[in-house]
Scaffold this active site. Structure first.
Site, PDB file in Angstrom:
ATOM      1  N   GLU A 150       0.821  -1.222   0.000  1.00 28.98           N
ATOM      2  CA  GLU A 150       0.000   0.000   0.000  1.00 28.98           C
ATOM      3  C   GLU A 150       0.852   1.267   0.000  1.00 28.98           C
ATOM      4  OE1 GLU A 150      -2.752   0.321   3.287  1.00 28.98           O
ATOM      5  OE2 GLU A 150      -3.605   2.178   2.539  1.00 28.98           O
ATOM      6  N   LYS A 163      -2.454  -2.024  -3.209  1.00 29.43           N
ATOM      7  CA  LYS A 163      -3.513  -1.176  -2.627  1.00 29.43           C
ATOM      8  C   LYS A 163      -3.134   0.290  -2.806  1.00 29.43           C
ATOM      9  CE  LYS A 163      -5.980  -0.328   1.706  1.00 29.43           C
ATOM     10  NZ  LYS A 163      -6.656  -0.965   2.836  1.00 29.43           N
TER      11      LYS A 163
HETATM   12  P1  13P Z   1      -9.349   4.114   4.099  1.00 28.28           P
HETATM   13  O1  13P Z   1     -10.182   3.385   3.073  1.00 28.28           O
HETATM   14  O2  13P Z   1     -10.143   4.678   5.218  1.00 28.28           O
HETATM   15  O3  13P Z   1      -8.408   5.090   3.456  1.00 28.28           O
HETATM   16  O4  13P Z   1      -8.456   3.031   4.814  1.00 28.28           O
HETATM   17  C1  13P Z   1      -7.863   2.048   4.078  1.00 28.28           C
HETATM   18  C2  13P Z   1      -6.636   1.620   4.741  1.00 28.28           C
HETATM   19  O5  13P Z   1      -6.458   0.460   5.022  1.00 28.28           O
HETATM   20  C3  13P Z   1      -5.613   2.624   5.044  1.00 28.28           C
HETATM   21  O6  13P Z   1      -4.407   1.994   5.362  1.00 28.28           O
END
Ligand code: 13P
Length: 324
Positions: free
Chosen positions: A174, A216
């Site tokens: 991510e 992500k």
């Molecule tokens: P949000 O969808 O609230 O941005 O959170 C996703 C997430 O896992 C952030 O690390």
């Protein structure tokens, strides 16, 4: 452990991933905001409300837990991972330890958590985890992001991914470019492109198996403070084009974070992207706030609101599945 099989299970059949892995500090702040005293027990009760939502597995393939919840139990005594497994949902675990100020880069952070990660991964696997998550945070400002912050964050992200795969967990990778700021859609696209290019270089360097990860990313949007907000079609197109230019087709799936977008808008963006054929990867959701925010507001710590809060969560999860 067949990493590719797990990664595909996380992103297929129109299902998505629910991020319920807020740190103790973040979760406590969100509970306080709706009038609930934050304790280990109130965090447990709230997370139990989420995972016991009826028919959750129809729209959710995996739930990301924080370490505290991972070791807690639902009311009938099963651990959260055991409970999720029994209802056909994979357990994920957030393994980073948060974004900390990066030396030499004022206002920027590097995500930490590599120390001892090999041993922690082994424990999580033994206790039922199938995948992991690590979030790198990139900020857009007048002088940011710096190359320093990009390289430091993506190097750590790639080392995390390598350790997860070695230990048998699918890494959710991510790299979040934050929406905070007044920047344009074009600037978000430029930064997101640079970040994703650097990410795949680092993953290659660390010999990470691309068919055994889930990416992500943020959607490509304008800053939340920008007065020039793009249309849904513009966001969908800019996001898919950015991903096509940077993400190899061997990555099985891309699961977006919501990043502070309104839930309906995040769902509309996801829906619009599905129409932009050809898409070499599955495009799905891994939302936190855009899935659970309204349910938390509905619950407010009151037992009598529990069922209604679950209906709200279920409604949003099904809307996102339908958008796919
Ligand atoms: P949000 O969808 O609230 O941005 O959170 C996703 C997430 O896992 C952030 O690390």
């Amino acid at each position: 452990m067949d990493l590719n099989k797990v990664a595909r299970a996380m992103v297929s059949n129109r299902r998505g991933i629910l991020a319920a892995d807020e740190s103790i500090a973040t979760m406590s702040a969100r509970l306080e905001k709706v009038g609930v005293e934050p304790t280990a027990e109130s965090r447990r009760v709230y997370r139990e409300l989420i995972v016991t939502t009826p028919e959750l597995a129809d729209s959710i393939s995996g739930v990301i837990l924080a370490d505290e919840t991972f070791h807690q139990r639902v009311t009938d005594g099963r651990t959260f991972p055991d409970y999720l497994s029994d209802i056909g949902i994979l357990t994920g675990i957030k393994v980073d330890t948060g974004a900390k100020p990066l030396a030499g880069a004022p206002g920027e952070t590097v995500t930490e958590g590599l120390d001892g990660l090999r041993e922690r991964v082994a424990d999580y696997v033994r206790l039922g985890a199938a995948f992991a998550k690590w979030r790198a945070v990139i900020t857009i400002g007048d002088n940011t992001p710096t190359d320093r912050a990009i390289r430091a964050n993506l190097h750590a992200l790639a080392r995390y991914a390598g350790l997860c795969q070695e230990g048998g967990l699918v890494p959710i990778v991510e790299p979040e470019v934050l929406m905070d700021g007044t920047h344009s859609l074009a600037r978000c696209r430029e930064v997101s492109t640079a970040v994703l290019r650097a990410l795949f270089e680092e993953l290659d360097l660390m010999q990470v198996q691309l068919d055994g990860i889930v990416l992500k990313p943020n959607m490509v949007v304008a800053g939340s403070g920008s007065s020039d907000q793009p249309t849904v079609a513009d966001v969908a197109q800019a996001t898919v084009e950015t991903l096509r230019e940077t993400v190899p087709a061997s990555v099985p799936g891309i699961a977006f974070l919501s990043g502070g977008q309104r839930p309906e808008l995040a769902t509309q963006h996801l829906g619009a992207m599905q129409k932009l054929d050809p898409l070499p990867w599955e495009l799905t959701y891994s939302f936190g706030r855009a899935l659970v925010g309204p349910a938390l507001e509905t619950w407010r710590g009151e037992d009598k609101n529990r069922g209604r809060a679950q209906e709200v969560l279920s409604g949003l999860a099904l809307a996102n599945a339908a958008a796919r």
